[in-house]
Design an enzyme around this catalytic site. Structure first.
Site, mmCIF file in Angstrom:
data_model
loop_
_atom_site.group_PDB
_atom_site.id
_atom_site.type_symbol
_atom_site.label_atom_id
_atom_site.label_comp_id
_atom_site.label_asym_id
_atom_site.label_seq_id
_atom_site.Cartn_x
_atom_site.Cartn_y
_atom_site.Cartn_z
ATOM 1 N N CYS A 1 44.075 32.813 45.251
ATOM 2 C CA CYS A 1 44.132 34.228 44.851
ATOM 3 C C CYS A 1 42.813 34.676 44.232
ATOM 4 O O CYS A 1 42.334 34.068 43.275
ATOM 5 C CB CYS A 1 45.276 34.433 43.860
ATOM 6 S SG CYS A 1 45.245 36.056 43.072
ATOM 7 N N CYS B 1 43.285 35.567 40.287
ATOM 8 C CA CYS B 1 43.645 34.602 39.248
ATOM 9 C C CYS B 1 42.414 34.200 38.416
ATOM 10 O O CYS B 1 41.291 34.181 38.923
ATOM 11 C CB CYS B 1 44.277 33.351 39.874
ATOM 12 S SG CYS B 1 46.037 33.544 40.247
ATOM 13 N N HIS C 1 49.954 34.936 37.966
ATOM 14 C CA HIS C 1 50.030 35.370 39.366
ATOM 15 C C HIS C 1 51.399 35.928 39.765
ATOM 16 O O HIS C 1 51.494 36.803 40.623
ATOM 17 C CB HIS C 1 49.675 34.174 40.270
ATOM 18 C CG HIS C 1 49.573 34.506 41.723
ATOM 19 N ND1 HIS C 1 48.510 35.222 42.248
ATOM 20 C CD2 HIS C 1 50.394 34.232 42.770
ATOM 21 C CE1 HIS C 1 48.681 35.364 43.548
ATOM 22 N NE2 HIS C 1 49.812 34.783 43.905
ATOM 23 N N ASN D 1 49.368 50.167 43.821
ATOM 24 C CA ASN D 1 50.200 49.992 45.013
ATOM 25 C C ASN D 1 50.934 48.684 44.836
ATOM 26 O O ASN D 1 50.316 47.634 44.793
ATOM 27 C CB ASN D 1 49.335 49.920 46.281
ATOM 28 C CG ASN D 1 48.660 51.242 46.591
ATOM 29 O OD1 ASN D 1 49.223 52.302 46.366
ATOM 30 N ND2 ASN D 1 47.439 51.185 47.088
ATOM 31 N N SER E 1 48.328 43.847 49.432
ATOM 32 C CA SER E 1 48.227 42.562 50.124
ATOM 33 C C SER E 1 48.231 41.376 49.165
ATOM 34 O O SER E 1 48.391 40.240 49.576
ATOM 35 C CB SER E 1 46.960 42.528 50.975
ATOM 36 O OG SER E 1 45.864 42.986 50.201
ATOM 37 N N HIS F 1 49.507 39.348 42.996
ATOM 38 C CA HIS F 1 49.014 39.225 41.625
ATOM 39 C C HIS F 1 49.026 40.621 40.984
ATOM 40 O O HIS F 1 48.472 41.565 41.556
ATOM 41 C CB HIS F 1 47.599 38.631 41.614
ATOM 42 C CG HIS F 1 47.160 38.201 40.249
ATOM 43 N ND1 HIS F 1 46.924 36.881 39.902
ATOM 44 C CD2 HIS F 1 46.992 38.904 39.109
ATOM 45 C CE1 HIS F 1 46.594 36.806 38.624
ATOM 46 N NE2 HIS F 1 46.628 38.036 38.116
ATOM 47 N N HIS G 1 48.220 43.912 39.653
ATOM 48 C CA HIS G 1 46.946 44.616 39.461
ATOM 49 C C HIS G 1 47.054 46.062 39.915
ATOM 50 O O HIS G 1 47.936 46.420 40.685
ATOM 51 C CB HIS G 1 45.833 43.926 40.248
ATOM 52 C CG HIS G 1 45.938 44.124 41.735
ATOM 53 N ND1 HIS G 1 46.876 43.462 42.502
ATOM 54 C CD2 HIS G 1 45.244 44.915 42.593
ATOM 55 C CE1 HIS G 1 46.747 43.827 43.769
ATOM 56 N NE2 HIS G 1 45.772 44.712 43.855
ATOM 57 N N GLN H 1 44.390 49.810 40.523
ATOM 58 C CA GLN H 1 43.040 50.227 40.865
ATOM 59 C C GLN H 1 42.671 51.472 40.065
ATOM 60 O O GLN H 1 43.538 52.213 39.598
ATOM 61 C CB GLN H 1 42.938 50.532 42.359
ATOM 62 C CG GLN H 1 43.331 49.362 43.246
ATOM 63 C CD GLN H 1 42.968 49.600 44.708
ATOM 64 O OE1 GLN H 1 41.881 50.071 45.025
ATOM 65 N NE2 GLN H 1 43.882 49.270 45.593
HETATM 66 O O1 LIG Z 1 42.531 49.235 48.206
HETATM 67 P P1 LIG Z 1 43.446 48.339 49.003
HETATM 68 O O2 LIG Z 1 44.509 47.701 48.157
HETATM 69 O O3 LIG Z 1 42.677 47.361 49.841
HETATM 70 O O4 LIG Z 1 44.167 49.305 50.060
HETATM 71 C C1 LIG Z 1 45.335 50.028 49.784
HETATM 72 O O5 LIG Z 1 45.092 51.109 48.880
HETATM 73 C C2 LIG Z 1 44.209 52.129 49.323
HETATM 74 C C3 LIG Z 1 44.201 53.221 48.276
HETATM 75 O O6 LIG Z 1 45.498 53.775 48.074
HETATM 76 C C4 LIG Z 1 44.619 52.671 50.700
HETATM 77 O O7 LIG Z 1 43.616 53.546 51.170
HETATM 78 C C5 LIG Z 1 44.826 51.533 51.697
HETATM 79 O O8 LIG Z 1 45.292 52.051 52.914
HETATM 80 C C6 LIG Z 1 45.843 50.536 51.110
HETATM 81 O O9 LIG Z 1 46.070 49.471 52.009
#
Ligand SMILES: O=P(O)(O)O[C@H]1O[C@H](CO)[C@@H](O)[C@H](O)[C@H]1O
Ligand SMILES: O=P(O)(O)O[C@H]1O[C@H](CO)[C@@H](O)[C@H](O)[C@H]1O
Lengths: 382, 382
Positions: free
Chosen positions: A52, A55, A121, A185, A193, A196, A198, A200
């Site tokens: 990961c 981590c 994690h 997300n 994906s 863990h 987190h 943004q």
């Molecule tokens: O930034 P990541 O996690 O790679 O990507 C994810 O969040 C982004 C922001 O919402 C989106 O644009 C991507 O389509 C989504 O897969």
């Protein structure tokens, strides 16, 4: 006045399209009651995953090594969608040149951070006690503060928070950014994906569309209602009505908003007018942490699964007119895709994309269900 | 003037957020070139499925039996989201009552049709020659005509189409509906649960948000540009620039629009000003059929898979002011979720929902890829 906070939710006037709005009705429609109960998802993830990139102590994509952090950790996304430097691009609109009128474009610069919520994690926000979510809120506040325009009335309010997120230098970038979007997300269904825990944080020059629309409505209301906050008035109304309230503490109200689009859409909003995270003291931040855990835990309990969602914080822009900053009202949106069970989701597709959202359950029904899902997490806290 | 046709696509000015807009650049970014090629999906469905509620001669949910139709077949959705009859609900906004100002609602009535595109269970629009899509376009036109307000300037233009869709009586409902949304959700990724080729048609009282926004922009442009059509001018511009054009014939232009949000978003628009389906003669309808098959076949060829999408037709409202009807311009949107392969999709989640869309490839790149995908379908036509 039309409460149109999010373009994705559109017209609250069209509430409960297809069935007459039954205010006060908490009746759960039959498919919800009879809905198949999916088997509870099991925690099969390890507490530490050597593969990961989030981590503690692990290597990341560009070769950097994460520190052995113990609370939160922030770094610049190795695959930033918005870049700090960018070729300047701005075309002047020339009334004689159709192309310059119809095909307008301008470049945007910014910065994309990733913030881990825990070194562990296999935990999620729903697994953490409020005291362990507090450092996340403190980190958000600190990053927000570091990016605030020195000219903002908020710059004087903000004090250094008691806890710094372990990580890179988050001091202000060269250019003044206008907006900071804090979001998470969660779950593969929401494009995440890495399990863990987190979120943004993206900052950008210029206001994104949702911010523009929301700020426009908030500023208009403040102007027309002698300085009142639209969301403070809305919170008051929801506390009186009760039927859409999921949870509340001294500082925050959790509701399934009147204009909800997603079946279990939820909004956390400060009861009193708070412009941004910096307006919260540490007690209030702890109340925010409690509200977040109350939402995410109820979500997980609802279908006995690790509930996917996108969440995001709306607050004052980093830079703006005094009026825009005063009209801003701190709140957090949760948009979860599940409808009937851990595996049956709501698709916002054809009609929704081409015409407008149509909802399958009312916010009153959703709130009643979420009120009933309180208490401890259905799975054992590690 | 800002070309903002769909709120879901937001600000075309923010084109290609994160990298400077490179007009004219057809360079395919590296991950697209290197992208893993997924194995071609195979047709494993039978031509007739006894369990399918859309196949000719089969029973439906409410007990009705489908006729043994040979081309298209239309019926009222057994689980209509919008109902024909509804308790009246409309609250007057009272400036002294906050609740009536903030919590507005009104009831909507309407009708939901399902239209099969072919009696064959395992075909899609991409599998059909234009001549077999023509009956679908004729059915759409006939249903639109049957719901037109007698007061609409379009009522006099519309002639009975040469082919009637087999199915129920689609003569006008009791109430005059305002908007007709023709759409298709194709593929499980877009919430479609039955692969039998079909679309939906919902009519409603009142204009949905997207229609309201689009009509507003079209009407404004017409007013400010001495009667010109925004989309006719836009089509002209795209034909000159060429770089976003995917395909064209005498009547229709297929482009990846300037403001595209979805990676392979496509728009079919009539080159000359056509207000609605009823403005097309049979030759033009056949050109529309060809454009549809050119889009869906290229989509399938792109990743050698049955490409999921939501598509929808925007045209003049069923009822509206003369100005609204004259400003309307027939076009069709395609929103497909795939990004890199048959299994790697684009998620419009956190940042997109909370702030605004950000795109991973430019429309110029998408158009170049789709231009290269022409010709016969990668899988054998049955
Ligand atoms: O930034 P990541 O996690 O790679 O990507 C994810 O969040 C982004 C922001 O919402 C989106 O644009 C991507 O389509 C989504 O897969
Ligand atoms: O009408 P269907 O095919 O049952 O349902 C599908 O299309 C509808 C209209 O776009 C959406 O509201 C649903 O979420 C989707 O699953």
């Amino acid at each position: 006045m039309l409460l149109k906070l999010m373009s994705v939710t559109f017209d609250p006037a069209k509430k409960d399209r297809g069935t007459p709005p039954k205010m006060g009705s908490h009746e759960i429609i039959s498919f919800l009651v009879k809905g198949q109960q999916e088997s509870a998802s099991k925690i099969t993830l390890p507490g530490y995953d050597p593969a990961c990139y989030l981590c503690p102590g692990n290597k990341r994509a560009q070769g950097d090594t994460n520190p052995k952090y113990t609370k939160t950790f922030v770094f610049v996304n190795d695959y930033s969608a918005v870049k700090e430097a960018q070729e300047e691009y701005k075309q002047e609109a020339d009334p004689k040149d159709l192309s310059s009128l119809l095909l307008r474009a301008e470049s945007v610069t910014g910065k994309c951070y990733v913030l881990t919520f825990s070194p562990n994690h296999n935990l999620t926000l729903a697994d953490l006690p409020p005291s362990e979510i507090l450092p996340v809120i403190q980190a958000w506040t600190q990053i927000y503060t570091a990016h605030l325009s020195p000219k903002s009335p908020l710059a004087s309010v903000s004090q250094p928070t008691t806890l710094a997120p372990t990580g890179i230098d988050i001091s202000a970038p060269n250019a003044q950014h206008t907006w900071m979007q804090i979001f998470e997300n969660k779950g593969a269904a929401m494009g995440c994906s890495n399990p863990h825990p987190h979120g943004q944080i993206w900052t950008t020059t210029g206001l994104p569309e949702e911010a523009l629309e929301e700020l426009g409505q908030l500023t208009k209301y403040r102007h027309e209602h002698s300085g009142s906050s639209l969301l403070e008035d809305y919170a008051k109304l929801e506390m009186e009505k009760e039927e859409r309230v999921v949870f509340q503490n001294a500082t925050f109200l959790v509701v399934c908003p009147w204009w909800a689009t997603w079946p279990f859409e939820v909004m956390i909003l400060s009861k009193k007018h708070k412009r941004a995270l910096v307006d919260l003291n540490d007690t209030e931040k702890l109340d925010f942490a409690e509200a977040i855990v109350e939402v995410t835990r109820r979500y997980d309990n609802l279908f006995q699964t690790s509930f996917p969602y996108s969440s995001g914080i709306h607050q004052a822009p980093l830079e703006g007119t005094d009026e825009e900053i005063e009209a801003s009202h701190l709140h957090m949106h949760f948009y979860p895709p599940l409808l009937r069970s851990a595996t049956v989701r709501k698709f916002l597709v054809g009609y929704e994309l081409m015409a407008e959202p149509q909802r399958d359950i009312t916010p009153e029904q959703a709130a009643a269900r979420l009120r009933d899902c309180g208490g401890t997490l259905y799975r054992k806290l590690l």
